[in-house]
Design a protein around this motif. Structure first.
Motif, PDB file in Angstrom:
ATOM      1  N   VAL A  49       1.017  -1.191   0.036  1.00 40.78           N
ATOM      2  CA  VAL A  49      -0.039  -0.221  -0.009  1.00 40.78           C
ATOM      3  C   VAL A  49       0.812   1.274   0.103  1.00 40.78           C
ATOM      4  O   VAL A  49       2.015   1.367   0.674  1.00 40.78           O
ATOM      5  CB  VAL A  49      -1.012  -0.246   1.273  1.00 40.78           C
ATOM      6  N   TYR A  50       0.512   2.504  -0.777  1.00 36.45           N
ATOM      7  CA  TYR A  50       1.330   3.407  -0.919  1.00 36.45           C
ATOM      8  C   TYR A  50       0.491   4.876  -0.775  1.00 36.45           C
ATOM      9  O   TYR A  50       1.043   5.858  -0.683  1.00 36.45           O
ATOM     10  CB  TYR A  50       1.847   3.566  -2.221  1.00 36.45           C
ATOM     11  N   GLU A  98       5.147  -3.142   7.493  1.00 33.23           N
ATOM     12  CA  GLU A  98       6.487  -2.947   7.276  1.00 33.23           C
ATOM     13  C   GLU A  98       6.793  -2.037   6.104  1.00 33.23           C
ATOM     14  O   GLU A  98       6.145  -2.348   5.154  1.00 33.23           O
ATOM     15  CB  GLU A  98       7.353  -4.082   7.698  1.00 33.23           C
ATOM     16  N   PRO A  99       7.686  -1.044   6.387  1.00 31.57           N
ATOM     17  CA  PRO A  99       7.846  -0.133   5.192  1.00 31.57           C
ATOM     18  C   PRO A  99       8.754  -1.078   4.253  1.00 31.57           C
ATOM     19  O   PRO A  99       9.418  -2.051   4.324  1.00 31.57           O
ATOM     20  CB  PRO A  99       9.137   0.644   5.741  1.00 31.57           C
ATOM     21  N   ALA A 100       8.231  -0.699   2.808  1.00 35.93           N
ATOM     22  CA  ALA A 100       8.939  -1.594   1.615  1.00 35.93           C
ATOM     23  C   ALA A 100       8.914  -0.486   0.707  1.00 35.93           C
ATOM     24  O   ALA A 100       8.416   0.721   0.506  1.00 35.93           O
ATOM     25  CB  ALA A 100       7.750  -2.549   1.356  1.00 35.93           C
ATOM     26  N   GLY A 141       6.010   2.764   0.383  1.00 39.96           N
ATOM     27  CA  GLY A 141       4.993   2.241   0.889  1.00 39.96           C
ATOM     28  C   GLY A 141       5.086   1.496   2.012  1.00 39.96           C
ATOM     29  O   GLY A 141       6.286   1.384   3.014  1.00 39.96           O
ATOM     30  N   ASP A 142       4.183   0.389   2.137  1.00 40.64           N
ATOM     31  CA  ASP A 142       4.018  -0.432   3.283  1.00 40.64           C
ATOM     32  C   ASP A 142       3.681  -1.712   2.938  1.00 40.64           C
ATOM     33  O   ASP A 142       2.725  -1.851   2.223  1.00 40.64           O
ATOM     34  CB  ASP A 142       3.150   0.126   4.703  1.00 40.64           C
ATOM     35  N   LEU A 143       4.270  -2.751   3.395  1.00 42.91           N
ATOM     36  CA  LEU A 143       4.077  -4.336   2.998  1.00 42.91           C
ATOM     37  C   LEU A 143       2.993  -4.474   4.397  1.00 42.91           C
ATOM     38  O   LEU A 143       3.649  -4.606   5.397  1.00 42.91           O
ATOM     39  CB  LEU A 143       5.304  -5.211   2.961  1.00 42.91           C
ATOM     40  N   VAL A 147      10.340  -4.954  -1.879  1.00 39.52           N
ATOM     41  CA  VAL A 147      11.476  -5.185  -1.107  1.00 39.52           C
ATOM     42  C   VAL A 147      11.246  -4.509   0.162  1.00 39.52           C
ATOM     43  O   VAL A 147      10.961  -3.198   0.444  1.00 39.52           O
ATOM     44  CB  VAL A 147      12.967  -4.464  -1.854  1.00 39.52           C
ATOM     45  N   ARG A 148      11.541  -5.343   1.124  1.00 33.59           N
ATOM     46  CA  ARG A 148      11.318  -4.799   2.687  1.00 33.59           C
ATOM     47  C   ARG A 148      12.427  -3.854   2.858  1.00 33.59           C
ATOM     48  O   ARG A 148      13.745  -4.128   2.671  1.00 33.59           O
ATOM     49  CB  ARG A 148      11.428  -5.998   3.558  1.00 33.59           C
ATOM     50  N   GLU A 149      12.299  -2.588   3.340  1.00 34.24           N
ATOM     51  CA  GLU A 149      13.276  -1.570   3.851  1.00 34.24           C
ATOM     52  C   GLU A 149      14.224  -2.083   4.999  1.00 34.24           C
ATOM     53  O   GLU A 149      15.365  -1.923   4.771  1.00 34.24           O
ATOM     54  CB  GLU A 149      12.681  -0.396   4.071  1.00 34.24           C
ATOM     55  N   ALA A 150      13.598  -2.785   5.738  1.00 34.49           N
ATOM     56  CA  ALA A 150      14.624  -3.280   7.102  1.00 34.49           C
ATOM     57  C   ALA A 150      15.720  -4.090   6.458  1.00 34.49           C
ATOM     58  O   ALA A 150      16.947  -4.083   7.001  1.00 34.49           O
ATOM     59  CB  ALA A 150      13.558  -3.924   8.022  1.00 34.49           C
TER      60      ALA A 150
END
Length: 144
Positions: free
Chosen positions: A15-16, A38-40, A65-67, A105-108
């Motif tokens: 979602v963005y 989680e941020p992505a 956005g977010d995953l 892609v997961r930002e973490a």
């Protein structure tokens, strides 16, 4: 032979816009239905400003956005609710958005994950490319 319709895979959602934490549709649609958020990043996409909400257009760029991973018991209802929110009907030429499976892609940790996301339908995307306002940062929250 089964006549049961094929269900789409139970993927998380990228979602963005208005479904991100702190945005108006997050609490209404996602609160209590998710196991993780989680941020992505979505690569190969650009973000355009719409009438109170953004559109992803598939072209060079990155969208932040977010995953969102739904709780298993909520997945079916959430998929229906998000399709309704985005006015998405499979195969309908009047769609403003199309629900597509893309790698984010997961930002973490940089882990790639397949996810559903809603992108501008072809006619909408063409109009945005010609006359739209691209969000240079690729981040809807940066405009808030």
């Amino acid at each position: 032979m089964s006549l049961t319709p094929l269900l789409p895979p139970a993927l998380p959602f990228f979602v963005y816009g208005t479904l991100r934490p702190g945005e108006p549709n997050h609490d209404h649609f996602l609160r209590g239905r998710t196991a993780a958020e989680e941020p992505a990043l979505l690569q190969g996409a650009a973000l355009y400003d719409g009438p109170g909400y953004p559109y992803v257009v598939e072209e060079p760029g990155i969208v932040r956005g977010d995953l969102v991973t739904a709780r298993p018991e909520e997945y079916g209802a959430l998929l229906v609710a998000l399709d309704h929110l985005e006015e998405y009907v499979p195969g309908d030429p009047r769609n403003l958005y199309e629900r597509v499976e893309r790698e984010v892609v997961r930002e973490a940790d940089g882990t790639p994950v397949r996810a559903w996301t809603y992108v501008a339908a072809p006619a909408v995307a063409e109009g945005l490319r010609r006359h739209g306002s691209r969000i240079a940062t690729g981040d809807w929250l940066a405009l808030r």
